[in-house]
Design an enzyme around this catalytic site. Structure first.
Site, PDB file in Angstrom:
ATOM      1  N   ASP A  76      -5.434  26.272   4.087  1.00  0.00           N
ATOM      2  CA  ASP A  76      -5.959  26.579   2.761  1.00  0.00           C
ATOM      3  C   ASP A  76      -6.126  28.096   2.630  1.00  0.00           C
ATOM      4  OD1 ASP A  76      -7.443  26.798   0.410  1.00  0.00           O
ATOM      5  OD2 ASP A  76      -8.724  25.067   0.875  1.00  0.00           O
ATOM      6  N   VAL A  77      -5.491  28.696   1.620  1.00  0.00           N
ATOM      7  CA  VAL A  77      -5.600  30.150   1.454  1.00  0.00           C
ATOM      8  C   VAL A  77      -7.031  30.586   1.147  1.00  0.00           C
ATOM      9  CG1 VAL A  77      -3.190  30.508   0.776  1.00  0.00           C
ATOM     10  CG2 VAL A  77      -4.923  30.057  -0.992  1.00  0.00           C
ATOM     11  N   ASN A 103       2.289  33.436  -2.568  1.00  0.00           N
ATOM     12  CA  ASN A 103       2.823  32.608  -3.655  1.00  0.00           C
ATOM     13  C   ASN A 103       1.907  31.451  -4.047  1.00  0.00           C
ATOM     14  OD1 ASN A 103       5.179  31.141  -5.193  1.00  0.00           O
ATOM     15  ND2 ASN A 103       4.555  29.709  -3.575  1.00  0.00           N
ATOM     16  N   TYR A 171      -7.166  31.428 -14.877  1.00  0.00           N
ATOM     17  CA  TYR A 171      -5.773  31.659 -14.473  1.00  0.00           C
ATOM     18  C   TYR A 171      -5.319  33.050 -14.909  1.00  0.00           C
ATOM     19  CZ  TYR A 171      -0.784  30.766 -13.779  1.00  0.00           C
ATOM     20  OH  TYR A 171       0.526  30.834 -13.351  1.00  0.00           O
ATOM     21  N   LYS A 175      -4.495  36.203 -12.441  1.00  0.00           N
ATOM     22  CA  LYS A 175      -3.157  36.790 -12.411  1.00  0.00           C
ATOM     23  C   LYS A 175      -3.179  38.269 -12.793  1.00  0.00           C
ATOM     24  CE  LYS A 175      -0.830  33.148 -11.068  1.00  0.00           C
ATOM     25  NZ  LYS A 175      -0.203  33.118  -9.729  1.00  0.00           N
ATOM     26  N   THR A 206       9.275  23.720 -12.022  1.00  0.00           N
ATOM     27  CA  THR A 206       8.716  23.258 -10.748  1.00  0.00           C
ATOM     28  C   THR A 206       7.711  22.142 -11.041  1.00  0.00           C
ATOM     29  OG1 THR A 206       6.825  24.771 -10.782  1.00  0.00           O
ATOM     30  CG2 THR A 206       8.882  25.595  -9.789  1.00  0.00           C
TER      31      THR A 206
END
Length: 272
Positions: A76-77, A103, A171, A175, A206
């Site tokens: 887990d990042v 990513n 989000y 970003k 995706t």
């Protein structure tokens, strides 16, 4: 004929499917060995199905088919210690990392938003990127032969889009934050010949985007759907389009490119 990345090792987060798998395959095609990390589990605030251990196994199979080595770990990042352990184990097996692709990301956008979306998306999409660079940075500096880092941002990292839900705002904030990280790291690491850039995709074909939950969310707000339209006559780009741009950024062809925000967006941002 040797590939552009022969003898190099790439550390890629979010590598089980989608853009991450595409990047792993594309870099492996050019000779790189891969350290692949993915959570391979669900996060409660994410309504669409996330990657699974089977997805990560498919990435491993795809890279090995190219006769390249890959060290894959479920991690887990958000957990820096677990990410560090994954990185260290990969380096022990494959050698020094030359390329880092931060990513991993989530898009907790749904018809039933909850306040916790904000923290989850900040934790994964911003803090997770910070953790990814931090665990790799000392080894890259010590290696003494430079390197390249690409942080995955979004068109939402350069424009105020994404909607008004906690997840949408988080989000876009995350970003944008990734761009700040990139610019700071580009300055900090330049003396070590380590280049740092961001990439900014429009909608990508995706599993994170192409699912019933995301389509329902976009269709629920005509203004949001309209805001997602590209200039070029394509609804979405393919993951390999990002991978090809990243391949250029991490290759010697871009040896003096650092500190840039590179849109791969079918003209989306130019319309704004």
């Amino acid at each position: 004929m040797a590939g552009q990345l022969e003898g190099k090792v790439a550390f890629i987060t979010g590598a089980a499917r989608g853009q991450g798998r595409s990047h792993a395959i594309r870099l492996a095609q050019e000779g790189a060995d891969i350290i692949a990390v993915d959570l391979c589990a669900q996060i409660d605030t994410v309504a669409y199905p996330m990657a699974t251990p089977d997805d990560l196994a498919e990435t491993v199979r795809s890279v090995e088919e190219l006769d390249r080595r890959i060290h894959a770990v479920e991690a887990d990042v958000r957990d820096r210690d677990a990410l560090q352990a994954a990185f260290d184990a990969g380096v022990a097996e494959l050698g020094r990392v030359d390329i880092v692709l931060a990513n991993a990301g989530i898009a907790p956008l749904s018809m039933n938003p909850v306040p916790e979306e904000w923290q989850d998306v900040i934790d994964v999409n911003l803090t997770g990127v910070y953790h990814t660079v931090e665990v790799a940075k000392p080894s890259m500096i010590e290696g003494g032969r430079g390197g390249a880092i690409v942080l995955t941002s979004s068109t939402a990292g350069l424009a105020g889009i994404g909607g008004s839900t906690p997840g949408g705002l988080g989000y876009t904030a995350a970003k944008h934050g990734v761009v700040g990280l990139m610019r700071s790291y580009a300055n900090q690491l330049a003396e070590h010949s380590i280049r740092v850039n961001t990439i900014h995709p429009t909608g990508v074909n995706t599993p994170m985007v192409v699912n019933d939950v995301m389509q329902e969310f976009l269709q629920s707000d005509p203004q949001l759907g309209q805001a997602m339209a590209n200039a070029l006559p394509v609804d979405m780009i393919e993951a390999v389009d990002l991978s090809n741009a990243i391949l250029w950024l991490v290759s010697d062809a871009a040896r003096y490119v650092t500190g840039v925000t590179l849109p791969v967006d079918a003209g989306f941002l130019n319309k704004r």
